[in-house]
Enzyme design. Structure first.
Site, PDB file in Angstrom:
ATOM      1  N   PRO A  63      53.892  -4.220  38.617  1.00 13.72           N
ATOM      2  CA  PRO A  63      54.116  -5.650  38.489  1.00 13.72           C
ATOM      3  C   PRO A  63      54.316  -5.978  36.958  1.00 13.72           C
ATOM      4  O   PRO A  63      53.796  -5.346  36.109  1.00 13.72           O
ATOM      5  CB  PRO A  63      52.951  -6.363  38.866  1.00 13.72           C
ATOM      6  CG  PRO A  63      51.785  -5.353  38.945  1.00 13.72           C
ATOM      7  CD  PRO A  63      52.757  -3.811  39.108  1.00 13.72           C
ATOM      8  N   HIS A  64      55.258  -7.005  36.742  1.00 13.83           N
ATOM      9  CA  HIS A  64      55.626  -7.439  35.385  1.00 13.83           C
ATOM     10  C   HIS A  64      56.234  -8.841  35.354  1.00 13.83           C
ATOM     11  O   HIS A  64      56.294  -9.198  36.363  1.00 13.83           O
ATOM     12  CB  HIS A  64      56.488  -6.338  34.912  1.00 13.83           C
ATOM     13  CG  HIS A  64      57.655  -6.220  35.510  1.00 13.83           C
ATOM     14  ND1 HIS A  64      57.764  -5.332  36.484  1.00 13.83           N
ATOM     15  CD2 HIS A  64      58.935  -6.520  35.474  1.00 13.83           C
ATOM     16  CE1 HIS A  64      59.023  -5.084  37.014  1.00 13.83           C
ATOM     17  NE2 HIS A  64      59.771  -6.089  36.300  1.00 13.83           N
ATOM     18  N   ALA A  65      56.484  -9.480  34.189  1.00 11.27           N
ATOM     19  CA  ALA A  65      57.077 -10.445  34.174  1.00 11.27           C
ATOM     20  C   ALA A  65      57.626 -10.455  32.884  1.00 11.27           C
ATOM     21  O   ALA A  65      57.907  -9.363  32.087  1.00 11.27           O
ATOM     22  CB  ALA A  65      55.996 -12.057  34.228  1.00 11.27           C
TER      23      ALA A  65
END
Length: 147
Positions: A63-65
């Site tokens: 997960p990342h943004a």
């Protein structure tokens, strides 16, 4: 750059959902002040909106943004889940390993992705991550992967 430092690794984390898993991996980054709380929220929103696109391999979620969502320093945390959870990826569920990526817009981001790719492309490393009982074990696995 903070790549799987001891304070960014947790083993056998108990969660009951993919959202809890993302929060737990994100909390490690927040506790080390390499990302803002808003970054964890942005990761959750991205997952909610776009689905499990970051479940990149069997058992592995990344997960990342976006950097502007609150990244202070390029970083990666790692949690191994005690019990794997479903993220909604037909090919790669259930997820056991969550690497939360504090993506910066710099060259460090590319370096971090290269290190992670080296680590995750070797099935032996995933087997060893499964069996690791301490951070020292993790350090040995990633030790040979440092740039």
């Amino acid at each position: 750059m903070r790549f799987l430092d001891e304070s960014l690794v947790a083993l056998d984390v108990e969660v009951t959902s993919s959202y809890e898993a993302i929060k737990a991996a994100g909390a490690l980054l927040v506790n080390e002040r390499v990302v803002e709380e808003t970054y964890v929220e942005a990761m959750l929103q991205s997952y909610q909106k776009n689905g499990p696109y970051f479940v990149l391999a069997p058992k592995v979620a990344l997960p990342h943004a976006r950097p502007e969502d609150g990244v202070k320093e390029a970083s990666v945390s790692f949690i191994r889940l005690k019990n794997p959870v479903e993220f909604g990826s037909k090919l790669n569920d259930p997820v056991k390993f969550v690497f939360a990526l504090g993506a910066s817009s710099s060259d460090e981001h590319i370096q971090i992705l290269q290190k992670l790719t080296l680590l995750l492309n070797d099935p032996t490393n995933l087997e060893q991550l499964e069996l690791a009982i301490s951070y020292q074990d993790i350090k040995k696995i990633i030790g040979g992967k440092q740039g």
